[in-house]
Design an enzyme around this catalytic site. Structure first.
Site, PDB file in Angstrom:
ATOM      1  N   HIS A 117      -2.676   8.922   8.110  1.00  0.00           N
ATOM      2  CA  HIS A 117      -1.722  10.023   8.049  1.00  0.00           C
ATOM      3  C   HIS A 117      -2.216  11.304   8.716  1.00  0.00           C
ATOM      4  O   HIS A 117      -1.407  12.084   9.224  1.00  0.00           O
ATOM      5  CB  HIS A 117      -1.338  10.307   6.598  1.00  0.00           C
ATOM      6  CG  HIS A 117      -0.406   9.294   6.009  1.00  0.00           C
ATOM      7  ND1 HIS A 117      -0.749   7.963   5.849  1.00  0.00           N
ATOM      8  CD2 HIS A 117       0.857   9.412   5.542  1.00  0.00           C
ATOM      9  CE1 HIS A 117       0.273   7.315   5.311  1.00  0.00           C
ATOM     10  NE2 HIS A 117       1.262   8.169   5.110  1.00  0.00           N
ATOM     11  N   HIS A 149       8.023   8.083  11.250  1.00  0.00           N
ATOM     12  CA  HIS A 149       6.852   8.295  10.395  1.00  0.00           C
ATOM     13  C   HIS A 149       5.977   7.046  10.325  1.00  0.00           C
ATOM     14  O   HIS A 149       4.748   7.117  10.475  1.00  0.00           O
ATOM     15  CB  HIS A 149       7.288   8.719   8.996  1.00  0.00           C
ATOM     16  CG  HIS A 149       6.145   8.829   8.026  1.00  0.00           C
ATOM     17  ND1 HIS A 149       5.190   9.822   8.108  1.00  0.00           N
ATOM     18  CD2 HIS A 149       5.778   8.040   6.968  1.00  0.00           C
ATOM     19  CE1 HIS A 149       4.299   9.660   7.147  1.00  0.00           C
ATOM     20  NE2 HIS A 149       4.629   8.582   6.441  1.00  0.00           N
ATOM     21  N   LYS A 181      -0.365   0.228  -4.771  1.00  0.00           N
ATOM     22  CA  LYS A 181      -0.102   1.653  -4.949  1.00  0.00           C
ATOM     23  C   LYS A 181      -0.094   2.027  -6.426  1.00  0.00           C
ATOM     24  O   LYS A 181      -0.609   3.078  -6.819  1.00  0.00           O
ATOM     25  CB  LYS A 181       1.223   2.050  -4.300  1.00  0.00           C
ATOM     26  CG  LYS A 181       1.473   3.555  -4.437  1.00  0.00           C
ATOM     27  CD  LYS A 181       2.497   4.101  -3.497  1.00  0.00           C
ATOM     28  CE  LYS A 181       2.497   5.628  -3.543  1.00  0.00           C
ATOM     29  NZ  LYS A 181       3.500   6.242  -2.658  1.00  0.00           N
ATOM     30  N   ARG A 221      14.277  22.347 -15.768  1.00  0.00           N
ATOM     31  CA  ARG A 221      12.841  22.108 -15.939  1.00  0.00           C
ATOM     32  C   ARG A 221      12.498  20.631 -16.063  1.00  0.00           C
ATOM     33  O   ARG A 221      11.443  20.263 -16.562  1.00  0.00           O
ATOM     34  CB  ARG A 221      12.278  22.885 -17.134  1.00  0.00           C
ATOM     35  CG  ARG A 221      12.416  24.398 -16.985  1.00  0.00           C
ATOM     36  CD  ARG A 221      11.625  25.122 -18.062  1.00  0.00           C
ATOM     37  NE  ARG A 221      11.778  26.567 -17.922  1.00  0.00           N
ATOM     38  CZ  ARG A 221      12.703  27.285 -18.551  1.00  0.00           C
ATOM     39  NH1 ARG A 221      13.555  26.685 -19.367  1.00  0.00           N
ATOM     40  NH2 ARG A 221      12.773  28.591 -18.377  1.00  0.00           N
ATOM     41  N   GLU A 248       3.320   0.683   6.592  1.00  0.00           N
ATOM     42  CA  GLU A 248       2.777   1.051   5.289  1.00  0.00           C
ATOM     43  C   GLU A 248       2.301  -0.185   4.521  1.00  0.00           C
ATOM     44  O   GLU A 248       1.359  -0.105   3.728  1.00  0.00           O
ATOM     45  CB  GLU A 248       3.816   1.824   4.476  1.00  0.00           C
ATOM     46  CG  GLU A 248       4.219   3.170   5.069  1.00  0.00           C
ATOM     47  CD  GLU A 248       3.187   4.279   4.798  1.00  0.00           C
ATOM     48  OE1 GLU A 248       2.161   4.010   4.131  1.00  0.00           O
ATOM     49  OE2 GLU A 248       3.424   5.402   5.261  1.00  0.00           O
ATOM     50  N   GLU A 292      -3.654  13.373  -7.389  1.00  0.00           N
ATOM     51  CA  GLU A 292      -4.595  13.556  -6.278  1.00  0.00           C
ATOM     52  C   GLU A 292      -5.713  14.543  -6.622  1.00  0.00           C
ATOM     53  O   GLU A 292      -6.026  15.439  -5.847  1.00  0.00           O
ATOM     54  CB  GLU A 292      -3.861  14.045  -5.016  1.00  0.00           C
ATOM     55  CG  GLU A 292      -3.296  12.921  -4.200  1.00  0.00           C
ATOM     56  CD  GLU A 292      -2.710  13.386  -2.873  1.00  0.00           C
ATOM     57  OE1 GLU A 292      -2.580  12.543  -1.978  1.00  0.00           O
ATOM     58  OE2 GLU A 292      -2.368  14.567  -2.723  1.00  0.00           O
ATOM     59  N   ASN A 294      -3.531   7.978   2.148  1.00  0.00           N
ATOM     60  CA  ASN A 294      -3.240   8.750   3.352  1.00  0.00           C
ATOM     61  C   ASN A 294      -3.905   8.162   4.602  1.00  0.00           C
ATOM     62  O   ASN A 294      -3.927   8.817   5.650  1.00  0.00           O
ATOM     63  CB  ASN A 294      -3.696  10.201   3.174  1.00  0.00           C
ATOM     64  CG  ASN A 294      -2.849  10.944   2.162  1.00  0.00           C
ATOM     65  OD1 ASN A 294      -1.637  10.778   2.112  1.00  0.00           O
ATOM     66  ND2 ASN A 294      -3.493  11.740   1.318  1.00  0.00           N
ATOM     67  N   LYS A 327       5.673  11.547  -5.989  1.00  0.00           N
ATOM     68  CA  LYS A 327       5.621  12.687  -5.065  1.00  0.00           C
ATOM     69  C   LYS A 327       7.036  13.016  -4.600  1.00  0.00           C
ATOM     70  O   LYS A 327       7.749  12.157  -4.079  1.00  0.00           O
ATOM     71  CB  LYS A 327       4.753  12.360  -3.849  1.00  0.00           C
ATOM     72  CG  LYS A 327       3.270  12.491  -4.075  1.00  0.00           C
ATOM     73  CD  LYS A 327       2.531  12.330  -2.753  1.00  0.00           C
ATOM     74  CE  LYS A 327       1.054  12.558  -2.892  1.00  0.00           C
ATOM     75  NZ  LYS A 327       0.345  12.437  -1.596  1.00  0.00           N
ATOM     76  N   ARG A 372      -6.459   8.747  -4.942  1.00  0.00           N
ATOM     77  CA  ARG A 372      -5.117   8.610  -4.368  1.00  0.00           C
ATOM     78  C   ARG A 372      -5.101   8.996  -2.888  1.00  0.00           C
ATOM     79  O   ARG A 372      -4.231   8.575  -2.133  1.00  0.00           O
ATOM     80  CB  ARG A 372      -4.128   9.467  -5.163  1.00  0.00           C
ATOM     81  CG  ARG A 372      -2.692   9.271  -4.701  1.00  0.00           C
ATOM     82  CD  ARG A 372      -1.683   9.818  -5.681  1.00  0.00           C
ATOM     83  NE  ARG A 372      -0.326   9.618  -5.202  1.00  0.00           N
ATOM     84  CZ  ARG A 372       0.772   9.777  -5.922  1.00  0.00           C
ATOM     85  NH1 ARG A 372       0.671  10.134  -7.197  1.00  0.00           N
ATOM     86  NH2 ARG A 372       1.964   9.575  -5.412  1.00  0.00           N
ATOM     87  N   HIS A 417       0.303  12.530  11.249  1.00  0.00           N
ATOM     88  CA  HIS A 417       1.068  13.774  11.087  1.00  0.00           C
ATOM     89  C   HIS A 417       0.916  14.681  12.309  1.00  0.00           C
ATOM     90  O   HIS A 417       1.869  15.371  12.707  1.00  0.00           O
ATOM     91  CB  HIS A 417       0.625  14.520   9.831  1.00  0.00           C
ATOM     92  CG  HIS A 417       1.158  13.931   8.562  1.00  0.00           C
ATOM     93  ND1 HIS A 417       0.623  14.208   7.324  1.00  0.00           N
ATOM     94  CD2 HIS A 417       2.184  13.072   8.333  1.00  0.00           C
ATOM     95  CE1 HIS A 417       1.296  13.551   6.394  1.00  0.00           C
ATOM     96  NE2 HIS A 417       2.242  12.858   6.986  1.00  0.00           N
TER      97      HIS A 417
END
Length: 378
Positions: free
Chosen positions: A257, A275, A235, A129, A193, A245, A254, A151, A250, A261
């Site tokens: 993206h 990417h 960031k 956990r 980025e 988010e 993206n 993330k 936040r 994507h």
């Protein structure tokens, strides 16, 4: 070793941590910098997760540092690439960590790019956990993006990063020396980025990159350190405001993206389009679409494209040679995890260089028509 150490705090309620940026902090003096997170009992070994390429390049240097302190390492070595972010590898990794006897107060060390960081972070999030982990990113993209912010995720048949958790590292150690072995293409992909931070919220930084991008890509020490530190500080501010988010702040991260994507999906999430390359092209498309909507000046859209192209990154969708339509790409977008229950997909668009905003009134049919134009352009 140089003493140009910079520390960027990521301020979170009850879980704040530092990002340490220093040449040699990993490859020349790992044990000193990682000391609070290493096993205190010399009879136990530190657990490292990496991939085969990164292990070959850097494991020896880290083991030498540990040996000098009377410590040792155990290594979980994954195959390079997105395939490591899978249920099967996660199961093997968690079983391995349990067999080592890790407790909730122990730390796992993620040595590698974004794939290793995502996999290790998610394993740490679910192991008993939640146990601690340390990010040691070895690509520019991971240093300025995925290693900071908590993330973590694996991929499934339904898509990338759909199974995961927010789980913050205990510290991030960034050593620019590891970038000396990074292939130029990967360096450029990470630089996309860096450009993103200027484009979404810092016009002065974008202008600085416009003037100094060649030096950053050439890995010149001072420009590279400035680019990394400025990106991480940007960031960190956004993550501190919106860790999970929930407020929409936040989501600015993206930028590029949603388009990117879709391009990655159409090219099979393969080396055909990395990417960072997809994000770069996605930012060009976001700028052009913003101009099409009348929100962004045409000269700013052209400037965005020019700066991205000058870094050796893709700026024309037609150059990918994809046999698809705009509607095909929009279909990929409909599977985006940012799709809202109302059936709308928020788009990050621009009102100016350094002025990103969330648009929730985008007509996907209009996006498909725009993409058809871009696919046919030469």
């Amino acid at each position: 070793m140089t003493t140009n150490r910079q520390t960027v705090p990521v301020e979170l309620a009850g879980r704040s941590y530092d990002v340490v940026i220093e040449r040699g902090c990993v490859l020349q003096d790992f044990t000193r910098n990682a000391a609070p997170f290493l096993p205190q009992d010399t009879g136990r070994k530190a657990a490292f997760v990496t991939d085969a390429n990164t292990h070959r390049l850097f494991a020896g240097r880290i083991e030498d540092s540990l040996t000098e302190a009377g410590l040792a390492a155990e290594w979980f070595i994954a195959e390079p690439g997105e395939g490591a972010k899978s249920w099967a590898v996660l199961e093997r990794l968690t079983d391995w960590l349990l067999a080592l006897g890790l407790t909730r107060s122990d730390h796992v060390f993620a040595l590698g790019g974004g794939v290793v960081g995502d996999l290790t972070g998610f394993a740490a999030a679910v192991l008993k956990r939640g146990c601690g982990f340390v990010q040691i990113p070895t690509t520019l993209l991971a240093q300025v993006d995925s290693s900071v912010g908590g993330k973590t995720a694996i991929n499934t048949a339904a898509g990338k990063n759909l199974i995961g958790a927010f789980h913050q590292p205990s510290i991030v150690l960034i050593d620019a020396l590891v970038l000396d072995t990074l292939p130029d293409r990967e360096m450029r992909a990470g630089y996309a980025e860096v450009l993103k931070y200027g484009l979404l919220g810092d016009a002065d930084f974008f202008a600085w990159l416009e003037a100094n991008g060649t030096a950053v890509l050439a890995r010149e020490a001072e420009p590279l350190a400035h680019a990394i530190a400025t990106s991480i500080a940007a960031k960190a501010r956004i993550v501190a405001e919106d860790e999970r988010e929930t407020s929409g702040r936040r989501a600015l991260l993206n930028l590029g993206h949603t388009f990117g994507h879709a391009l990655e999906a159409e090219t099979g999430f393969s080396d055909r389009l990395l990417h960072g390359e997809a994000v770069a092209l996605g930012m060009v498309l976001a700028a052009r679409y913003s101009a099409r909507r009348g929100e962004l000046a045409q000269e700013d859209a052209a400037r965005t494209s020019r700066v991205i192209a000058s870094a050796g990154l893709p700026s024309e969708i037609a150059a990918l040679g994809m046999d698809c339509t705009g509607e095909t790409l929009v279909d990929h977008m409909r599977h985006d995890k940012k799709m809202e229950g109302s059936g709308t997909l928020p788009f990050l668009l621009l009102r100016g260089i350094g002025e990103a905003h969330m648009a929730r009134d985008v007509d996907l049919a209009n996006v498909a028509a725009f993409l058809d134009e871009q696919l046919q352009a030469h």
